[in-house]
Design a protein around this motif. Sequence first.
Motif, PDB file in Angstrom:
ATOM      1  N   TYR A 248      -0.695  12.223   9.221  1.00 35.47           N
ATOM      2  CA  TYR A 248      -0.383  11.702   7.895  1.00 35.47           C
ATOM      3  C   TYR A 248       0.482  10.451   8.021  1.00 35.47           C
ATOM      4  O   TYR A 248       1.371  10.348   8.861  1.00 35.47           O
ATOM      5  N   SER A 249       0.200   9.479   7.175  1.00 33.08           N
ATOM      6  CA  SER A 249       0.998   8.259   7.123  1.00 33.08           C
ATOM      7  C   SER A 249       1.058   7.791   5.679  1.00 33.08           C
ATOM      8  O   SER A 249       0.085   7.935   4.932  1.00 33.08           O
ATOM      9  N   ASP A 250       2.215   7.254   5.273  1.00 26.83           N
ATOM     10  CA  ASP A 250       2.373   6.743   3.918  1.00 26.83           C
ATOM     11  C   ASP A 250       2.489   5.223   3.897  1.00 26.83           C
ATOM     12  O   ASP A 250       2.878   4.633   2.894  1.00 26.83           O
ATOM     13  N   ASP A 251       2.143   4.585   5.024  1.00 31.02           N
ATOM     14  CA  ASP A 251       2.202   3.125   5.089  1.00 31.02           C
ATOM     15  C   ASP A 251       1.175   2.627   6.100  1.00 31.02           C
ATOM     16  O   ASP A 251       0.735   3.381   6.984  1.00 31.02           O
ATOM     17  N   LEU A 252       0.788   1.366   5.988  1.00 30.15           N
ATOM     18  CA  LEU A 252      -0.141   0.770   6.939  1.00 30.15           C
ATOM     19  C   LEU A 252       0.481   0.747   8.329  1.00 30.15           C
ATOM     20  O   LEU A 252       1.682   0.527   8.486  1.00 30.15           O
ATOM     21  N   THR A 253      -0.355   0.967   9.354  1.00 32.50           N
ATOM     22  CA  THR A 253       0.111   1.030  10.732  1.00 32.50           C
ATOM     23  C   THR A 253      -0.422  -0.161  11.511  1.00 32.50           C
ATOM     24  O   THR A 253      -1.613  -0.483  11.424  1.00 32.50           O
TER      25      THR A 253
ATOM     26  N   ARG B  45       6.061   5.621  -4.128  1.00 30.36           N
ATOM     27  CA  ARG B  45       6.387   5.852  -2.727  1.00 30.36           C
ATOM     28  C   ARG B  45       7.622   6.721  -2.585  1.00 30.36           C
ATOM     29  O   ARG B  45       7.701   7.589  -1.705  1.00 30.36           O
ATOM     30  N   GLY B  46       8.600   6.480  -3.438  1.00 28.88           N
ATOM     31  CA  GLY B  46       9.803   7.302  -3.410  1.00 28.88           C
ATOM     32  C   GLY B  46       9.513   8.756  -3.736  1.00 28.88           C
ATOM     33  O   GLY B  46      10.088   9.672  -3.127  1.00 28.88           O
ATOM     34  N   MET B  47       8.616   8.995  -4.700  1.00 29.02           N
ATOM     35  CA  MET B  47       8.254  10.368  -5.035  1.00 29.02           C
ATOM     36  C   MET B  47       7.574  11.051  -3.856  1.00 29.02           C
ATOM     37  O   MET B  47       7.819  12.235  -3.581  1.00 29.02           O
ATOM     38  N   LEU B  48       6.695  10.330  -3.149  1.00 33.94           N
ATOM     39  CA  LEU B  48       6.017  10.917  -1.993  1.00 33.94           C
ATOM     40  C   LEU B  48       7.003  11.341  -0.922  1.00 33.94           C
ATOM     41  O   LEU B  48       6.851  12.404  -0.310  1.00 33.94           O
ATOM     42  N   LYS B  49       8.016  10.524  -0.687  1.00 34.89           N
ATOM     43  CA  LYS B  49       9.002  10.851   0.342  1.00 34.89           C
ATOM     44  C   LYS B  49       9.818  12.089  -0.039  1.00 34.89           C
ATOM     45  O   LYS B  49      10.363  12.766   0.834  1.00 34.89           O
ATOM     46  N   ARG B  50       9.900  12.380  -1.339  1.00 34.07           N
ATOM     47  CA  ARG B  50      10.621  13.579  -1.794  1.00 34.07           C
ATOM     48  C   ARG B  50       9.703  14.789  -1.910  1.00 34.07           C
ATOM     49  O   ARG B  50      10.140  15.862  -2.319  1.00 34.07           O
TER      50      ARG B  50
END
Length: 363
Positions: free
Chosen positions: A180-185, A220-225
């Motif tokens: 899983y990733s929430d940002d481009l790699t 993005r902040g909600m995903l991190k929580r």
Amino acid sequence: MADTESSSASIQPSPSRRRPKKYRSIKDIINNAKYAVVPDDEDYSDAVCDQCGSGDRDHQLLLCDKCDKAYHMLCLRPIVVRVPIGPWFCPACSSHQPPPLKSFSQTKIFDFFKIKKCTASSVKRISPQDSRRRKRRTCPIVHHKKRRRLLPYTPSNDTDKRLEQMRSLACALTSLNMEYSDDLTYSFDMAPRGANMSSFENGGMQVLSKEDTETLEYCRGMLKRGECAPLLVVFDSCEGYTVEADGVIKDMTLITEYIGDVDYIKNRQLDDCDSMMTLLLASDPSKSLVICPDKRGNIARFINGINNFSSEAKKKQNLKCVRYSVNGECRVLLVATRDIAKGERLYYDYNGYEHEYPTHHFV
């Protein structure tokens, strides 16, 4: 005695007079190589589909590399969009099975998605839309053309329901051996981050407004929580993994960003990944970029496309794929194009830009 020694010494060839070993050139080897002859018992001209029993449309028949049985690409479940590169195994010979949903506990889910634990009192859940409403108007009213702004998704209030949603995504990702990733790699053997510049786009790129950028950061902040979008990843016998709404989603809601490894499109000409997404169409084709969610990705990897050749299939489209310039970098966002009811599956047009993806096999 001296004559004998001199004669024996003359027999020994000097190192400088040794004849060099001659090697055959590659061209000579290729020209004289024997051609391989395929025996008659490996003739597959009379192969028929093990599912429907027909030998028609032989260009769509896939032969299993283990049992030699043939299957039409459309007869397989899930269907196969294009001929795979490398070995292929039929469902009976393949051991690939999706893991059960109960294989992920709450602790494992938190570790899998790298969720930051925080107390409810320390988090102020104020959406960008609410903050803009609270600002007092200090300037005279000026009528402008109304522009549709992106809305942040509304996560489910029930914690157990959110865990079930994340569990379904975790199972789907692990079944494909993905992280899983929430940002481009950006990797050293692919494209560097400096190559992803929206200024390279041929003809320019639409810039994400300040308000919509705040909405993107809020999501993005909600995903991190651990407050994910109300979406479930389900397995369909015909479509494979697909995504359906687990709650009502309003029109213009930001569903997710398309995530994966960033690479030059020239490096992926022979790639059989069926989920590559165009990121940058540069004036110089060698600088064009794609997003490849084959090793890392998010829920966007499992949202299916519509059949561009069927009018009925086009009616199922409820998302659009839009490329934006966000702080000078290219980003791909999936946005709702209408209200989506709970239980409705999500679809968008794979050929929104290039019209090169073969969608005539899609259901």
